[in-house]
Design a protein around this motif. Sequence first.
Motif, PDB file in Angstrom:
ATOM      1  N   VAL A 278       3.671 -51.072 -37.841  1.00 19.15           N
ATOM      2  CA  VAL A 278       3.902 -49.794 -37.161  1.00 19.15           C
ATOM      3  C   VAL A 278       4.273 -48.714 -38.173  1.00 19.15           C
ATOM      4  CG1 VAL A 278       5.506 -48.581 -35.621  1.00 19.15           C
ATOM      5  CG2 VAL A 278       4.531 -50.778 -34.928  1.00 19.15           C
ATOM      6  N   LEU A 279       5.221 -49.028 -39.052  1.00 21.64           N
ATOM      7  CA  LEU A 279       5.674 -48.058 -40.050  1.00 21.64           C
ATOM      8  C   LEU A 279       4.558 -47.721 -41.044  1.00 21.64           C
ATOM      9  CD1 LEU A 279       9.240 -49.505 -40.755  1.00 21.64           C
ATOM     10  CD2 LEU A 279       8.661 -47.499 -39.373  1.00 21.64           C
ATOM     11  N   LEU A 280       3.774 -48.732 -41.401  1.00 29.72           N
ATOM     12  CA  LEU A 280       2.675 -48.514 -42.343  1.00 29.72           C
ATOM     13  C   LEU A 280       1.657 -47.531 -41.774  1.00 29.72           C
ATOM     14  CD1 LEU A 280       1.314 -49.271 -45.012  1.00 29.72           C
ATOM     15  CD2 LEU A 280       0.272 -51.214 -43.857  1.00 29.72           C
ATOM     16  N   LEU A 281       1.276 -47.728 -40.519  1.00 32.23           N
ATOM     17  CA  LEU A 281       0.333 -46.813 -39.878  1.00 32.23           C
ATOM     18  C   LEU A 281       0.912 -45.408 -39.769  1.00 32.23           C
ATOM     19  CD1 LEU A 281      -1.129 -49.067 -37.033  1.00 32.23           C
ATOM     20  CD2 LEU A 281      -2.302 -48.278 -39.087  1.00 32.23           C
ATOM     21  N   GLY A 282       2.215 -45.319 -39.493  1.00 32.56           N
ATOM     22  CA  GLY A 282       2.863 -44.018 -39.411  1.00 32.56           C
ATOM     23  C   GLY A 282       2.850 -43.291 -40.737  1.00 32.56           C
ATOM     24  N   ILE A 283       3.106 -44.023 -41.805  1.00 28.81           N
ATOM     25  CA  ILE A 283       3.104 -43.419 -43.140  1.00 28.81           C
ATOM     26  C   ILE A 283       1.699 -42.948 -43.505  1.00 28.81           C
ATOM     27  CG2 ILE A 283       3.341 -43.949 -45.593  1.00 28.81           C
ATOM     28  CD1 ILE A 283       5.682 -45.783 -44.813  1.00 28.81           C
ATOM     29  N   VAL A 284       0.694 -43.779 -43.206  1.00 26.30           N
ATOM     30  CA  VAL A 284      -0.687 -43.411 -43.515  1.00 26.30           C
ATOM     31  C   VAL A 284      -1.072 -42.121 -42.791  1.00 26.30           C
ATOM     32  CG1 VAL A 284      -3.096 -44.080 -43.199  1.00 26.30           C
ATOM     33  CG2 VAL A 284      -1.454 -45.751 -44.053  1.00 26.30           C
ATOM     34  N   SER A 285      -0.770 -42.037 -41.492  1.00 21.66           N
ATOM     35  CA  SER A 285      -1.111 -40.837 -40.718  1.00 21.66           C
ATOM     36  C   SER A 285      -0.389 -39.607 -41.251  1.00 21.66           C
ATOM     37  CB  SER A 285      -0.759 -41.041 -39.239  1.00 21.66           C
ATOM     38  OG  SER A 285      -1.534 -42.064 -38.669  1.00 21.66           O
ATOM     39  N   ASN A 286       0.890 -39.781 -41.586  1.00 24.67           N
ATOM     40  CA  ASN A 286       1.692 -38.659 -42.065  1.00 24.67           C
ATOM     41  C   ASN A 286       1.197 -38.137 -43.404  1.00 24.67           C
ATOM     42  OD1 ASN A 286       4.360 -37.730 -43.745  1.00 24.67           O
ATOM     43  ND2 ASN A 286       4.534 -37.180 -41.599  1.00 24.67           N
ATOM     44  N   VAL A 287       0.897 -39.026 -44.320  1.00 23.00           N
ATOM     45  CA  VAL A 287       0.481 -38.590 -45.658  1.00 23.00           C
ATOM     46  C   VAL A 287      -0.929 -38.007 -45.619  1.00 23.00           C
ATOM     47  CG1 VAL A 287      -0.584 -40.734 -46.526  1.00 23.00           C
ATOM     48  CG2 VAL A 287       0.658 -39.237 -48.096  1.00 23.00           C
ATOM     49  N   LEU A 288      -1.773 -38.490 -44.707  1.00 27.37           N
ATOM     50  CA  LEU A 288      -3.107 -37.904 -44.569  1.00 27.37           C
ATOM     51  C   LEU A 288      -3.008 -36.466 -44.075  1.00 27.37           C
ATOM     52  CD1 LEU A 288      -5.193 -40.845 -43.038  1.00 27.37           C
ATOM     53  CD2 LEU A 288      -5.293 -39.952 -45.365  1.00 27.37           C
ATOM     54  N   ASP A 289      -2.051 -36.231 -43.164  1.00 29.18           N
ATOM     55  CA  ASP A 289      -1.802 -34.850 -42.720  1.00 29.18           C
ATOM     56  C   ASP A 289      -1.387 -33.969 -43.888  1.00 29.18           C
ATOM     57  OD1 ASP A 289      -2.457 -35.177 -40.059  1.00 29.18           O
ATOM     58  OD2 ASP A 289      -0.420 -35.752 -39.461  1.00 29.18           O
ATOM     59  N   MET A 290      -0.491 -34.488 -44.720  1.00 32.46           N
ATOM     60  CA  MET A 290       0.011 -33.699 -45.845  1.00 32.46           C
ATOM     61  C   MET A 290      -1.050 -33.469 -46.905  1.00 32.46           C
ATOM     62  SD  MET A 290       3.946 -34.867 -46.358  1.00 32.46           S
ATOM     63  CE  MET A 290       5.156 -34.401 -45.111  1.00 32.46           C
ATOM     64  N   TRP A 291      -2.001 -34.381 -46.992  1.00 34.11           N
ATOM     65  CA  TRP A 291      -3.099 -34.207 -47.935  1.00 34.11           C
ATOM     66  C   TRP A 291      -4.182 -33.290 -47.393  1.00 34.11           C
ATOM     67  CZ3 TRP A 291      -3.817 -40.047 -49.514  1.00 34.11           C
ATOM     68  CH2 TRP A 291      -2.781 -40.406 -50.391  1.00 34.11           C
ATOM     69  N   GLY A 292      -4.022 -32.874 -46.130  1.00 33.26           N
ATOM     70  CA  GLY A 292      -4.998 -31.980 -45.526  1.00 33.26           C
ATOM     71  C   GLY A 292      -6.256 -32.664 -45.044  1.00 33.26           C
ATOM     72  N   ILE A 293      -6.185 -33.993 -44.853  1.00 34.90           N
ATOM     73  CA  ILE A 293      -7.346 -34.737 -44.349  1.00 34.90           C
ATOM     74  C   ILE A 293      -7.529 -34.417 -42.868  1.00 34.90           C
ATOM     75  CG2 ILE A 293      -8.394 -37.016 -44.043  1.00 34.90           C
ATOM     76  CD1 ILE A 293      -8.002 -36.195 -46.952  1.00 34.90           C
ATOM     77  N   SER A 294      -8.746 -34.183 -42.460  1.00 26.52           N
ATOM     78  CA  SER A 294      -9.034 -33.848 -41.071  1.00 26.52           C
ATOM     79  C   SER A 294      -8.534 -34.931 -40.125  1.00 26.52           C
ATOM     80  CB  SER A 294     -10.543 -33.662 -40.874  1.00 26.52           C
ATOM     81  OG  SER A 294     -10.862 -33.545 -39.500  1.00 26.52           O
ATOM     82  N   VAL A 295      -7.961 -34.497 -39.013  1.00 20.94           N
ATOM     83  CA  VAL A 295      -7.494 -35.436 -37.999  1.00 20.94           C
ATOM     84  C   VAL A 295      -8.646 -36.302 -37.503  1.00 20.94           C
ATOM     85  CG1 VAL A 295      -6.474 -35.623 -35.691  1.00 20.94           C
ATOM     86  CG2 VAL A 295      -5.643 -33.886 -37.287  1.00 20.94           C
ATOM     87  N   ASN A 296      -9.842 -35.733 -37.490  1.00 21.21           N
ATOM     88  CA  ASN A 296     -11.005 -36.466 -37.008  1.00 21.21           C
ATOM     89  C   ASN A 296     -11.397 -37.621 -37.915  1.00 21.21           C
ATOM     90  OD1 ASN A 296     -11.304 -34.648 -34.834  1.00 21.21           O
ATOM     91  ND2 ASN A 296     -12.455 -33.217 -36.120  1.00 21.21           N
TER      92      ASN A 296
END
Length: 318
Positions: A278-296
């Motif tokens: 759960v925490l791993l997936l949360g970290i991945v989603s959060n850091v992708l947001d910070m890197w500016g990766i598209s939500v899609n």
Amino acid sequence: MKGRINWKSVRDSGGVWIALVVFLVAAAISNENFRSPQNLVNITRQVSYSGIIALGMTFVIAAGGIDLAVGSLFALAGVVSLFAMNAAGGPESVQLVAGLGAALGVGVIGGALNGVLVGAARVQPFIVTLGTMSIFRSLALYFSNAGLVRTDNVLYQKCGMAEFGGIPLPTILLFVLTACLAVVLKLTRFGRHVCAVGSNERVAYYSAIRTGLVKFWTYVLVGGLAGLSAFLLGGRLNSVSSSGAGLSYELDAIAAVIIGGTAMTGGKATIPGTLAGVLLLGIVSNVLDMWGISVNLQGTVKGLVIIIAVLIQYKRKD
């Protein structure tokens, strides 16, 4: 040899935690905003809702089942909870209890329906939960006219945003439930029966284990946790969207369970591993947001992580 450390077992159970630490360090180095305490707390809050469901999903998958309906049941429980809260008279505390009771009640009833069909009627869990997924979401949309259900209960919103020592209430519940359910899975007869049924249902049946009843209770458990999670999220937003609430939560929960080391074929499970997933997936989603990766594109990353986790499981079997 007695007293010898089984390093393979240590690696299998601790691998996801090692991956979590590696991802955490890499994310912290790559972005200074990521390592702010407030961001880390926000990650735990964001994943707590699907994470609570994932804990229950661990039992379902460990027993050889699957539940695709938890996201829709989450929405239905949230909608009914707010309707019950708005309809209840008296002080806000009474309304709060009514809403919590309704959320848990709907979750348990929905889980029990799945449990009866899977455990007693012996219908394939994929087929059952695929059907109830559509039913629960449809009922949520019908009761709310496909809209947003709101409440003006101030106490509910305060509870939803409550923090203790800077830690959000949903995060605290996630960790408390993790500890409690880890004990249930490893140290109780029910937990042993769950793994026995998932490992070999026929052998478990001939060992006098009531396999249908064991499966029934796993679905009741995940249903109740879905109801609790819906109640918590409703408090944070002071509303529930019948169309958007719980969307893809079943996939997030299943992904966390698999990544955490629970075998998709059943028989082997780890609650702490699910928490790490759960925490791993949360970290991945959060850091992708910070890197500016598209939500899609974030679903692509999540899908790759799931596939890799499954491939690792099959490699270990070989």
